[in-house]
Design an enzyme around this catalytic site. Structure first.
Site, short mmCIF file in Angstrom:
data_model
loop_
_atom_site.label_atom_id
_atom_site.label_comp_id
_atom_site.label_asym_id
_atom_site.label_seq_id
_atom_site.Cartn_x
_atom_site.Cartn_y
_atom_site.Cartn_z
N ASP A 28 -2.01 6.19 -6.31
CA ASP A 28 -1.95 4.95 -5.33
C ASP A 28 -2.28 3.72 -5.92
O ASP A 28 -2.98 3.46 -6.72
CB ASP A 28 -3.53 5.57 -4.51
N ASP B 183 0.96 -1.21 -0.04
CA ASP B 183 -0.03 -0.10 -0.18
C ASP B 183 0.73 1.34 0.01
O ASP B 183 1.53 1.54 0.79
CB ASP B 183 -0.93 0.17 1.20
#
Length: 440
Positions: free
Chosen positions: A317, A118
């Site tokens: 992201d 992440d």
């Protein structure tokens, strides 16, 4: 969503303090400095295989996309909450919401685990024994008592100080609580361990030993690659990392590279990484415009700008599947696609939960013209492959983008597939290189 109420946070901390008293202080061992060999190992970098979160399931393309859109929606709520600090002061990426799982080992002797990769969060964490409340995970829960390299982090340690919510426990040192924008959380104590990536062992990596978790679950925990001091890349002190994501519809492995392995040569396009002081974890890019076919969208320069109050801007992201654009820009994107795609719109409910779909010709030999799509980042134009922004299924074709509902934007992982994405944190630049990632 709101974070945990203060009363619940206090209760959780009290419960943690009581349970941690029962854990033997003998778990703590002195931290040892890296010797020359270990330091050299870390500086050379390493390569890690990534597995898409849905690759192990027997999902149709429609089901994969539906799940991806749902994850994008939940991820959007996290970003929206983070951009309104008056509503919530502590926000990290929701646990289990990321798209790709990476393999690593913890402890001595090493035990294998999978955590979600992440770029939108910092903390590394996994579930630990004794567990008050843990979700079901594929691998046995980590037992600190069975590792000779485990050590608790003291409350005076700088890494404890940067935790958003922490307390001191006389027996186990730094106790943490992380709550997320979607209502999920992890709580436990901060510790250090030897982490092994492929054959590279790195001692004294700080991570959350979670004994109380609630919320979405996937893998065995999470590995944060954000810009904060608790992230893996920050702790390793490596200036670069990169990833190459294979098609989200396939089952091929993707790749994460850290350190010298992430360095690239050849024809690359580079754009600055922008910092947001109010949300320092995230990687922002300067998006200056979008072209569809021969039409440059008539968007104002401020549409994708990062504002002084921390709002707006575009985040790149790995944990958001579908790109979300500032609402005013997304409206224009839809209008231009409707005008250029010479197909009737499909206005019924689609199984993807996407906004803009078209009816495909009944005769498969009829050619469908799809206009090219270019994202104009500062100093770098990125031409997206058609499969990165259009999906075909069950007689319809849908645009793989959505609006954010406000002025924020997120460049998602589907739009990044088959592109080597290189982050150079020291130079503050990000590079794009079109790549066949399944051959990388």
């Amino acid at each position: 969503m709101a974070s945990l109420p203060p009363s619940l946070s206090s209760l959780l901390f009290l419960t943690l303090a009581l349970i941690l008293i029962s854990i033997s202080p003998s778990l703590s061992t002195p931290r040892q400095p890296l010797d020359d060999h270990q330091d050299q190992q870390m500086k050379t970098g390493f390569k890690i295989t990534l597995n898409h979160i849905d690759s192990g399931g027997n999902f149709t393309n429609s089901e994969r996309l539906y799940r991806a859109v749902k994850r994008s929606n939940r991820r959007l709520q996290m970003f929206l909450t983070a951009k309104h600090p008056k509503l919530k002061t502590t926000v990290y990426a929701p646990a289990g919401e990321a798209e790709y799982l990476m393999n690593f080992s913890i402890g001595t002797p090493p035990k294998s685990y999978y955590g979600t990769m992440d770029t939108g969060s910092d903390l590394i964490w996994t579930q630990c024994r004794p567990c008050l409340e843990c979700f079901s995970q594929p691998d046995p829960i980590f037992d600190p008592k069975k590792s000779s390299s485990f050590s608790n982090v003291s409350c005076s340690n700088n890494l404890c100080q940067v935790l958003p919510k922490s307390q001191c426990n006389a027996y186990n040192g730094c106790v943490y609580l992380y709550d997320y924008g979607d209502g999920s959380f992890t709580a436990g104590y901060l510790a250090t361990e030897t982490f092994t990536f492929k054959k590279v062992s790195v001692p004294n990596v700080a991570f959350g030993c979670g004994i109380f978790q609630f919320g979405p679950e996937s893998g065995d925990g999470l590995v944060g690659l954000g810009r904060g001091p608790l992230s893996l890349v920050s702790q390793l002190g490596e200036p670069t990392f990169s990833y190459c994501l294979t098609s989200w519809l396939g089952s091929k492995h993707s790749t994460l590279l850290i350190g010298s392995h992430a360095s690239v040569n050849g024809k690359i396009k580079t754009t600055p990484l922008i910092q947001n002081p109010l949300m320092p974890t995230y990687y922002y890019l300067s998006l200056e415009g979008i072209t569809i076919g021969s039409t440059r969208l008539p968007v104002n320069k401020t549409t994708f700008a990062l504002n002084a109050d921390g709002s707006g801007g575009l985040i790149i992201d790995s944990g958001t599947p579908v790109t979300r654009l500032a609402e005013s820009a997304y409206t224009l994107v839809k209008e231009v696609f409707i005008s250029q795609v010479k197909l009737p719109q499909f206005n019924g409910r689609n199984s993807f939960d996407l906004d803009l779909c078209f009816k495909l010709p009944s005769d498969p030999s009829d050619r469908v013209e799809i206009p090219p799509l270019v994202f104009h980042f500062m100093d770098a134009d990125l031409d997206l492959p058609t499969e990165n922004y259009m999906i075909f299924d069950s007689g319809i074709m849908c645009l793989l983008m959505l609006g954010s509902g406000d002025t924020s934007s997120t460049f998602g992982s589907i739009q990044q597939q088959n592109i080597l994405v290189v982050y150079d944190i020291y130079k503050e630049i990000l590079s794009f290189i079109p790549t066949e990632c399944d051959k990388f």
